[in-house]
Enzyme design. Structure first.
Site, PDB file in Angstrom:
ATOM      1  N   HIS A  31       0.835  -1.208   0.000  1.00  0.00           N
ATOM      2  CA  HIS A  31       0.000   0.000   0.000  1.00  0.00           C
ATOM      3  C   HIS A  31       0.872   1.263   0.000  1.00  0.00           C
ATOM      4  O   HIS A  31       0.639   2.191  -0.786  1.00  0.00           O
ATOM      5  CB  HIS A  31      -0.915  -0.032   1.236  1.00  0.00           C
ATOM      6  CG  HIS A  31      -1.661   1.231   1.503  1.00  0.00           C
ATOM      7  ND1 HIS A  31      -2.971   1.418   1.108  1.00  0.00           N
ATOM      8  CD2 HIS A  31      -1.283   2.383   2.120  1.00  0.00           C
ATOM      9  CE1 HIS A  31      -3.362   2.634   1.477  1.00  0.00           C
ATOM     10  NE2 HIS A  31      -2.358   3.236   2.095  1.00  0.00           N
ATOM     11  N   GLU A  32       1.877   1.274   0.870  1.00  0.00           N
ATOM     12  CA  GLU A  32       2.737   2.467   0.978  1.00  0.00           C
ATOM     13  C   GLU A  32       3.519   2.698  -0.311  1.00  0.00           C
ATOM     14  O   GLU A  32       3.652   3.831  -0.773  1.00  0.00           O
ATOM     15  CB  GLU A  32       3.693   2.328   2.173  1.00  0.00           C
ATOM     16  CG  GLU A  32       2.998   2.280   3.530  1.00  0.00           C
ATOM     17  CD  GLU A  32       2.078   3.468   3.750  1.00  0.00           C
ATOM     18  OE1 GLU A  32       2.393   4.580   3.299  1.00  0.00           O
ATOM     19  OE2 GLU A  32       1.020   3.282   4.376  1.00  0.00           O
ATOM     20  N   HIS A  48       1.438   4.374  -2.952  1.00  0.00           N
ATOM     21  CA  HIS A  48       1.388   5.852  -2.909  1.00  0.00           C
ATOM     22  C   HIS A  48       2.548   6.448  -3.710  1.00  0.00           C
ATOM     23  O   HIS A  48       2.376   7.437  -4.423  1.00  0.00           O
ATOM     24  CB  HIS A  48       1.518   6.349  -1.460  1.00  0.00           C
ATOM     25  CG  HIS A  48       0.250   6.289  -0.651  1.00  0.00           C
ATOM     26  ND1 HIS A  48      -0.937   6.857  -1.055  1.00  0.00           N
ATOM     27  CD2 HIS A  48       0.007   5.743   0.576  1.00  0.00           C
ATOM     28  CE1 HIS A  48      -1.864   6.663  -0.114  1.00  0.00           C
ATOM     29  NE2 HIS A  48      -1.322   5.980   0.880  1.00  0.00           N
ATOM     30  N   GLU A  56      -6.033   6.773  -1.120  1.00  0.00           N
ATOM     31  CA  GLU A  56      -5.998   5.555  -0.297  1.00  0.00           C
ATOM     32  C   GLU A  56      -6.505   4.342  -1.085  1.00  0.00           C
ATOM     33  O   GLU A  56      -5.893   3.273  -1.053  1.00  0.00           O
ATOM     34  CB  GLU A  56      -6.837   5.747   0.965  1.00  0.00           C
ATOM     35  CG  GLU A  56      -6.196   6.670   1.988  1.00  0.00           C
ATOM     36  CD  GLU A  56      -4.838   6.176   2.438  1.00  0.00           C
ATOM     37  OE1 GLU A  56      -4.666   4.965   2.644  1.00  0.00           O
ATOM     38  OE2 GLU A  56      -3.925   7.000   2.561  1.00  0.00           O
TER      39      GLU A  56
HETATM   40 ZN   LIG Z   1      -2.216   5.304   2.574  1.00  0.00          ZN
END
Ligand SMILES: [Zn+2]
Length: 261
Positions: free
Chosen positions: A120-121, A124, A182
């Site tokens: 997830h990170e 980004h 997100e």
């Molecule tokens: Zn995030």
């Protein structure tokens, strides 16, 4: 003739400022990527100076094992640091830097759940979310002065700079990523973890655990933005069939990570 020239300039400007994310979404980004990278490097160097770093061999081995399997899918040389911090947090910065808090390591049950967060990170970063929100929130001129400001995180402008990068919490400021960012990071992360051979179904368990933990008071990058954990979990579930296939292909190709917590 003059009008044509102006139109050409406008066109060039639009072309350079418009980009596409890994999920195919159009975005406005006008900060040069090398500048974002140097901001990320500076912010990470500051964090390493200010925050205690875990020397625990087992913890470090676990986190690096998971992070390396995922960054292998992305390419580049990523630095991974485990910070002694009981909050449920992790982050990735432009310039190929990853930070994981010990509180998050305590929370996860296994390698797959940590892979969901790290994926997830990195999502980004791959989708250039920091660049996009700097471009949205600030004029180009202001953006340039932020590059210098990130080196002085105690100043108000410096705090804005680090919070736009997504790591402002230690200075008492946090600017959460938007719902859109997100969700996009979730989808990119799910694909990345599956391609590395981790089980994407564990991402659902991870976010359920995070939702439960957010009843408490600990701040986290992922918790502060989310009006609805249910939506996030539904979106992940919807994408599980596709990502499970990716995991099966990865495992058939010999990618079977075995990172022990
Ligand atoms: Zn995030």
């Amino acid at each position: 003739m003059k009008l044509n020239w102006i139109l050409l300039c406008v066109l060039i400007h639009l072309l350079t400022a418009c980009a596409t994310t890994p999920t195919g979404r159009s975005q406005l980004v006008f900060m040069p990527d090398d500048k974002l990278n140097s901001m990320g490097l500076q912010a990470f160097a500051d964090l390493k100076k200010e925050k205690p770093i875990s020397q625990d061999v087992k913890e470090n081995t676990f986190v690096r094992c998971v992070a390396n399997a995922i960054t292998h899918e992305v390419g580049g040389n990523w630095e991974v640091i485990v910070f002694e911090d009981k909050t449920l947090n992790a982050f990735a910065l432009p310039g190929s830097k990853i930070g994981v808090h010990t509180g998050l390591i305590d929370l996860v049950d296994n390698q797959h759940q940590l892979a969901a967060v790290i994926g997830h990170e990195i999502g980004h970063v791959l989708a250039r979310h920091s660049n996009e929100r700097m471009s949205q929130k600030l004029g180009a001129q202001m953006g340039i002065s932020l590059i210098a400001a990130v080196a002085a995180p105690q100043t108000p402008l410096g705090q804005t700079a680090v919070s736009l990068l997504g790591v402002g919490a230690q200075y008492g400021v946090i600017m959460p990523f938007s719902r859109l960012h997100e969700s996009e990071a979730d989808l990119i992360g799910l694909e990345l973890m599956a391609k590395a051979g981790f089980n994407p179904a564990e991402s659902v368990t991870l976010w359920q655990k995070m939702a439960q933990a957010s009843q408490g008071e600990q701040p986290a990058e992922f918790l502060s933005t989310h009006p609805s954990h249910e939506t996030r979990i539904d979106d992940l579930r919807e994408n599980l069939p596709k990502s499970t296939k990716l995991m099966q292909q990865a495992q058939a190709a010999g990618k079977k990570p075995n990172c022990i917590k």
